[in-house]
Design a protein around this motif. Structure first.
Motif, PDB file in Angstrom:
ATOM      1  N   TRP A  36       0.852  -1.184   0.000  1.00 56.47           N
ATOM      2  CA  TRP A  36       0.000   0.000   0.000  1.00 56.47           C
ATOM      3  C   TRP A  36       0.893   1.240   0.000  1.00 56.47           C
ATOM      4  CZ3 TRP A  36      -5.143   0.116  -0.677  1.00 56.47           C
ATOM      5  CH2 TRP A  36      -5.897  -1.028  -0.400  1.00 56.47           C
ATOM      6  N   ARG A  38       0.410   5.786  -0.389  1.00 50.38           N
ATOM      7  CA  ARG A  38      -0.563   6.875  -0.322  1.00 50.38           C
ATOM      8  C   ARG A  38       0.047   8.149  -0.896  1.00 50.38           C
ATOM      9  NH1 ARG A  38      -0.876   7.679   6.289  1.00 50.38           N
ATOM     10  NH2 ARG A  38       1.216   8.571   6.564  1.00 50.38           N
ATOM     11  N   ARG A  45       4.203  10.484  -3.620  1.00 51.28           N
ATOM     12  CA  ARG A  45       3.651   9.204  -3.187  1.00 51.28           C
ATOM     13  C   ARG A  45       4.598   8.593  -2.161  1.00 51.28           C
ATOM     14  NH1 ARG A  45       1.597   5.420  -7.970  1.00 51.28           N
ATOM     15  NH2 ARG A  45       0.335   7.304  -8.215  1.00 51.28           N
ATOM     16  N   ASP A  89      -3.171  11.453   7.908  1.00 53.40           N
ATOM     17  CA  ASP A  89      -3.366  10.237   7.115  1.00 53.40           C
ATOM     18  C   ASP A  89      -4.214  10.502   5.877  1.00 53.40           C
ATOM     19  OD1 ASP A  89      -3.754   8.487  10.217  1.00 53.40           O
ATOM     20  OD2 ASP A  89      -1.977   8.499   8.921  1.00 53.40           O
ATOM     21  N   TYR A  93      -5.162   6.383  -1.280  1.00 61.44           N
ATOM     22  CA  TYR A  93      -4.450   5.155  -0.954  1.00 61.44           C
ATOM     23  C   TYR A  93      -4.498   4.217  -2.154  1.00 61.44           C
ATOM     24  CZ  TYR A  93      -3.862   6.487   3.883  1.00 61.44           C
ATOM     25  OH  TYR A  93      -3.475   7.127   5.025  1.00 61.44           O
ATOM     26  N   GLY A 106      -6.782   3.854  -6.810  1.00 62.98           N
ATOM     27  CA  GLY A 106      -6.796   4.455  -5.489  1.00 62.98           C
ATOM     28  C   GLY A 106      -8.174   4.633  -4.891  1.00 62.98           C
ATOM     29  N   GLN A 108      -9.976   7.245  -1.780  1.00 63.57           N
ATOM     30  CA  GLN A 108      -9.692   8.452  -1.011  1.00 63.57           C
ATOM     31  C   GLN A 108     -10.053   8.266   0.464  1.00 63.57           C
ATOM     32  OE1 GLN A 108      -8.234  11.387  -1.983  1.00 63.57           O
ATOM     33  NE2 GLN A 108      -8.353  12.043   0.167  1.00 63.57           N
TER      34      GLN A 108
END
Length: 113
Positions: A36, A38, A45, A89, A93, A106, A108
């Protein structure tokens, strides 16, 4: 062809939880390490978590103890359980096959009160 489709993103309050999923097809999932990442607006990224074929996991320091990466080889699906979410955070993702050029589009995640 290889397909990676993320889901589960949402707007959540600080301290909340979300579970992201990445459904996959077109390759041998059980023989692939998965990750993963983000990306927040205006930022590069960044790596979030890795899970090997054997289930071994690695995390970015800022998510250790809050996020858990897991996989279901029977369903060809990758997960990211996110607890105690923080505003920082907030990001898109994305899942990817480790060391490949295959990425999903992705999902959100927005953490805000």
């Amino acid at each position: 062809q290889v397909q990676l489709v993320e889901s589960g993103g949402d707007l959540v309050q600080p301290g909340g939880s979300l579970r992201l999923s990445c459904t996959t097809s077109g390759f041998t999932f059980r023989e692939s390490a998965m990750r993963w990442y983000r990306q927040a607006p205006g930022k590069e990224r960044e790596f979030v978590a890795h899970i090997g074929m054997d289930g071994n996991t690695i995390y970015q320091d800022s998510v250790k103890g809050r996020f858990t990466i897991s996989r279901d080889n029977a369903k060809n699906t990758l997960f990211l359980q996110m607890n105690n979410l923080k505003p920082e955070d907030t990001a898109m993702y994305l899942c990817t096959i480790a060391r490949s050029t295959y990425w999903g589009r992705g999902t959100q995640v927005t953490v805000s009160s």
